[in-house]
Write an enzyme that holds these catalytic residues in place. Structure first.
Site, PDB file in Angstrom:
ATOM      1  N   CYS A 196      -7.471  -1.012   1.504  1.00  0.00           N
ATOM      2  CA  CYS A 196      -6.423  -1.464   2.416  1.00  0.00           C
ATOM      3  C   CYS A 196      -7.036  -1.501   3.813  1.00  0.00           C
ATOM      4  O   CYS A 196      -7.551  -0.494   4.295  1.00  0.00           O
ATOM      5  CB  CYS A 196      -5.236  -0.496   2.380  1.00  0.00           C
ATOM      6  SG  CYS A 196      -3.965  -0.897   3.610  1.00  0.00           S
ATOM      7  N   CYS A 210       0.847  -1.185   0.000  1.00  0.00           N
ATOM      8  CA  CYS A 210       0.000   0.000   0.000  1.00  0.00           C
ATOM      9  C   CYS A 210       0.888   1.242   0.000  1.00  0.00           C
ATOM     10  O   CYS A 210       1.787   1.364   0.831  1.00  0.00           O
ATOM     11  CB  CYS A 210      -0.910   0.004   1.225  1.00  0.00           C
ATOM     12  SG  CYS A 210      -1.935   1.478   1.367  1.00  0.00           S
ATOM     13  N   CYS A 219      -5.099   1.027   6.493  1.00  0.00           N
ATOM     14  CA  CYS A 219      -5.257   2.490   6.481  1.00  0.00           C
ATOM     15  C   CYS A 219      -6.566   2.956   5.859  1.00  0.00           C
ATOM     16  O   CYS A 219      -6.866   4.151   5.870  1.00  0.00           O
ATOM     17  CB  CYS A 219      -4.079   3.162   5.790  1.00  0.00           C
ATOM     18  SG  CYS A 219      -4.016   2.940   3.992  1.00  0.00           S
ATOM     19  N   CYS A 237      -8.528  -5.403  -9.813  1.00  0.00           N
ATOM     20  CA  CYS A 237      -8.110  -4.326 -10.707  1.00  0.00           C
ATOM     21  C   CYS A 237      -7.693  -3.147  -9.821  1.00  0.00           C
ATOM     22  O   CYS A 237      -8.537  -2.469  -9.230  1.00  0.00           O
ATOM     23  CB  CYS A 237      -9.293  -3.967 -11.605  1.00  0.00           C
ATOM     24  SG  CYS A 237      -8.921  -2.758 -12.855  1.00  0.00           S
ATOM     25  N   CYS A 248       0.403   3.121   3.507  1.00  0.00           N
ATOM     26  CA  CYS A 248       0.856   2.632   4.820  1.00  0.00           C
ATOM     27  C   CYS A 248       1.891   1.517   4.761  1.00  0.00           C
ATOM     28  O   CYS A 248       2.421   1.107   5.789  1.00  0.00           O
ATOM     29  CB  CYS A 248      -0.344   2.175   5.645  1.00  0.00           C
ATOM     30  SG  CYS A 248      -1.116   0.651   5.032  1.00  0.00           S
TER      31      CYS A 248
END
Length: 132
Positions: free
Chosen positions: A97, A48, A100, A121, A51
């Site tokens: 995510c 990510c 976060c 995607c 984070c």
């Protein structure tokens, strides 16, 4: 959604590029075939960009022809969350995510059958690739 990482909008704006902020914090979408990872072939872990959570392995990345990085499954299911997205007059499944709360992209049921049939995607702007 309660997340492990809580930051103010000002903190996110300071830490992310404008494109990352638009995607991760405002559920934006980069244009197809423009992100840095749509045609990437390096081995590694996609994390990510907000984070650092481990999200997708290059082992599950495939060429979908969509113009966005596509994966058959998350590297760790516990690091992503999905929810119904009814924006833009469509019903889709949004991928976030879990650590976060950042918007990553969407998951669709048109992936490779032999790998479970899903296509995650994901926007390149939501990712950082840690190569092996």
């Amino acid at each position: 959604m309660a997340t492990e990482i809580e930051k103010t909008d000002a903190q996110w704006r300071e830490e992310l590029t404008p494109e990352q902020y638009a995607v991760l914090r405002q559920a934006g979408t980069e244009r197809a075939f423009t992100g840095k990872y749509w045609d990437a072939h390096e081995d590694g872990m996609y994390r990510c960009a907000g984070c650092g959570a481990e999200l997708f392995s290059s082992d599950t990345k495939f060429e979908s022809g969509s113009g966005w990085p596509s994966f058959t499954e998350p590297a760790f299911a516990a690091n992503v969350e999905t929810k119904q997205d009814v924006s833009h007059g469509m019903i889709r499944t949004e991928v976030l995510c879990k650590r976060c709360g950042g918007h990553l992209g969407h998951v669709f049921p048109d992936g490779p059958r032999e790998a479970g049939g899903l296509r995650y995607c994901i926007n390149s702007a939501a990712l950082d690739l840690e190569t092996k």
